[in-house]
Design an enzyme around this catalytic site. Structure first.
Site, PDB file in Angstrom:
ATOM      1  N   THR A 208       0.845  -1.206   0.000  1.00  0.00           N
ATOM      2  CA  THR A 208       0.000   0.000   0.000  1.00  0.00           C
ATOM      3  C   THR A 208       0.880   1.257   0.000  1.00  0.00           C
ATOM      4  O   THR A 208       0.610   2.221  -0.714  1.00  0.00           O
ATOM      5  CB  THR A 208      -0.953  -0.017   1.214  1.00  0.00           C
ATOM      6  OG1 THR A 208      -1.626  -1.276   1.224  1.00  0.00           O
ATOM      7  CG2 THR A 208      -1.960   1.100   1.143  1.00  0.00           C
ATOM      8  N   ASP A 209       1.952   1.207   0.775  1.00  0.00           N
ATOM      9  CA  ASP A 209       2.932   2.296   0.739  1.00  0.00           C
ATOM     10  C   ASP A 209       3.547   2.433  -0.655  1.00  0.00           C
ATOM     11  O   ASP A 209       3.677   3.533  -1.196  1.00  0.00           O
ATOM     12  CB  ASP A 209       4.086   1.988   1.713  1.00  0.00           C
ATOM     13  CG  ASP A 209       3.821   2.505   3.128  1.00  0.00           C
ATOM     14  OD1 ASP A 209       2.959   3.381   3.301  1.00  0.00           O
ATOM     15  OD2 ASP A 209       4.499   2.020   4.052  1.00  0.00           O
ATOM     16  N   ILE A 210       3.951   1.307  -1.201  1.00  0.00           N
ATOM     17  CA  ILE A 210       4.621   1.327  -2.501  1.00  0.00           C
ATOM     18  C   ILE A 210       3.691   1.891  -3.582  1.00  0.00           C
ATOM     19  O   ILE A 210       4.094   2.730  -4.393  1.00  0.00           O
ATOM     20  CB  ILE A 210       5.064  -0.112  -2.884  1.00  0.00           C
ATOM     21  CG1 ILE A 210       6.083  -0.664  -1.890  1.00  0.00           C
ATOM     22  CG2 ILE A 210       5.602  -0.188  -4.303  1.00  0.00           C
ATOM     23  CD1 ILE A 210       7.310   0.161  -1.726  1.00  0.00           C
TER      24      ILE A 210
END
Ligand SMILES: *[C@@H]1O[C@H](CO)[C@@H](O)[C@H](O)[C@H]1NC(C)=O
Length: 438
Positions: A208-210
């Site tokens: 999700t960060d990526i």
């Protein structure tokens, strides 16, 4: 020494190209530390003020750095990016975490205390000389420090200011801090990940960060292009939750348009059968996918099970989805009859996609990965060679590359103050001894 510094894009008119001319100025070369000249890169001349830490923001600015932008990573004196301490593992014999290495090449580390008035003034001076500012502080934090978009847009109207937050600027959760595993919980990813009937699972890396970092990178690119037409910067908001929900793609649409709730399926696919990993006789897994009837036929032939492709229960994908359990049981039995390497030999030259489920040592020793030279070695300032996964994108007529190793904390503070802001040695020393910079 002569330096090529490109003008800020605000000065361009609509008829001009992005970089209509280069202005020669001495003595500072923003890229003098780069072994591969950034002048050959798509973002040569773009300068990024990077106020991000941890994963999503640093991943975004690393991509911009690979593409030739000069990234000034602003860190708190003494502590720096929290991810610097996220080990073990560390580079052997040092306290530099392997985690930090993976997200921070092609950046210059500049330590400035944003909580001091003088530190804030330095940031105001830097934004005038930067094209992009990107930050991922908890909502409201930068406003309290006088560094919100409202605070800088008048002194730097050309500035593209990108905020990465957990939940975006509006809505009931907007003030909450955001973390990958929480956003992937709230956004449904964890619910749909994991073995059938088992507990919900986190994806193995912070996807999700990526994905948020990737959205931010694309958004910044588009804003840079728009600035060529308008001469103006703008504010961009990216957030983990919206990104995660947008990334539910077919699973989200199945619910929205088909009324279908999602379940965990291990490696299985909800709408394509077969399309999953199977254990082989030596316990290693093999993944195969047959996305069409034609490919299913080809798979059955390779498995020496041609009777399956003429079986009416499996005659098309919808029938195979309907009779999934029967078909998968038969395929599982078949795959259990040989070792992974035997199957890999049999499947060679197949029309359908297949591959082993690799561990890290297999990934990084894979002959294809070795042949394309994806893993780069750079000399780290601690005196060791470190390995980095290079940019996965190649340009025919430009350079996308690892140029600088991940920096030590504050490694470039003095250089940047001197070369970008024209500070004297004396002034820099003063700032250092008063703890404003490090
Ligand atoms: C990775 O997989 C290979 C092949 O199965 C195995 O030999 C090796 O021990 C594994 N590596 C680790 C660190 O588990």
């Amino acid at each position: 020494m002569v330096l090529i510094r490109l003008p800020l894009l605000t000065k361009l008119t609509t008829t001009m190209r992005i970089f209509p001319s280069v202005r020669l100025k001495s003595p500072y070369s923003p890229h003098r530390l780069f072994s591969t000249p950034a002048q050959d890169s798509p973002l040569a001349g773009i300068r990024v003020l990077d106020l991000t830490r941890i994963v999503a923001g640093p991943f975004c600015t690393m991509i911009l750095g690979d593409l030739g932008a000069e990234v000034l990573k602003i860190e708190m004196p003494n502590s720096g990016d929290e991810a610097r301490k996220w080990g073990p593992p560390f580079i052997e014999g040092t306290s530099e975490s392997c985690y930090f290495l993976s997200l921070n090449r092609n950046k210059k580390s500049v330590c400035i205390n944003l909580k001091s008035d003088t530190g804030r003034e330095i940031i105001y001076e830097l934004v005038k000389k930067c094209d992009v500012l990107i930050e991922n502080y908890v909502p409201g934090k930068l406003k309290s420090l006088g560094l919100s978009y409202e605070d800088v847009k008048d002194i730097a109207p050309h500035l593209i200011y990108c905020s990465l937050t957990g939940y975006g600027p509006n809505g009931p959760y907007s003030k909450r801090p955001g973390y990958d595993v929480i956003a992937s919980s709230v956004g449904g990813l964890i619910h749909i990940t994991g073995p059938k009937g088992g507990e919900p699972c986190k994806v193995g890396v912070a996807m999700t960060d990526i994905a948020t970092g990737l959205y931010a990178h694309g958004a910044i690119m588009a804003a840079l292009l728009q600035r060529v037409r308008t001469g103006k910067g703008q504010k961009i908001d990216c957030d983990l939750l919206s990104t995660q929900v947008a990334c539910l793609i077919n699973i989200g649409s199945n619910y929205l348009n088909g009324g279908l709730e999602a379940v965990r399926r291990g490696t299985e696919h909800g709408s394509i059968v077969p399309y999953q990993a199977f254990p082989t006789s030596d316990g290693h897994y093999l993944t195969v996918g047959a996305g069409s009837d034609h490919l299913f036929k080809a798979l059955c032939k390779k498995l020496d099970m041609e009777e399956l492709s003429t079986d009416p229960r499996f005659s098309n994908n919808a029938m195979r989805v309907k009779n999934r359990n029967i078909l998968i049981t038969l395929l599982r039995e078949r795959f259990q009859q040989k070792t992974l390497s035997e199957w890999l030999k049999i499947l060679e030259d197949s029309q359908f996609p297949y591959g082993p489920v690799n561990n890290m040592s297999q990934v990084f020793n894979d002959p294809h990965i070795e042949a394309i030279g994806l893993i780069k070695e750079v000399q780290h300032p601690v005196g060791k060679t470190v390995k980095l996964v290079g940019p996965p994108v190649q340009y025919s007529d430009s350079v996308n590359a690892v140029r600088l190793p991940p920096p030590l904390l504050g490694q470039h503070t003095a250089d940047v103050l001197k070369e970008i802001l024209d500070y004297s040695e004396e002034k820099i020393q003063e700032l250092q001894s008063s703890g404003v910079v490090q």
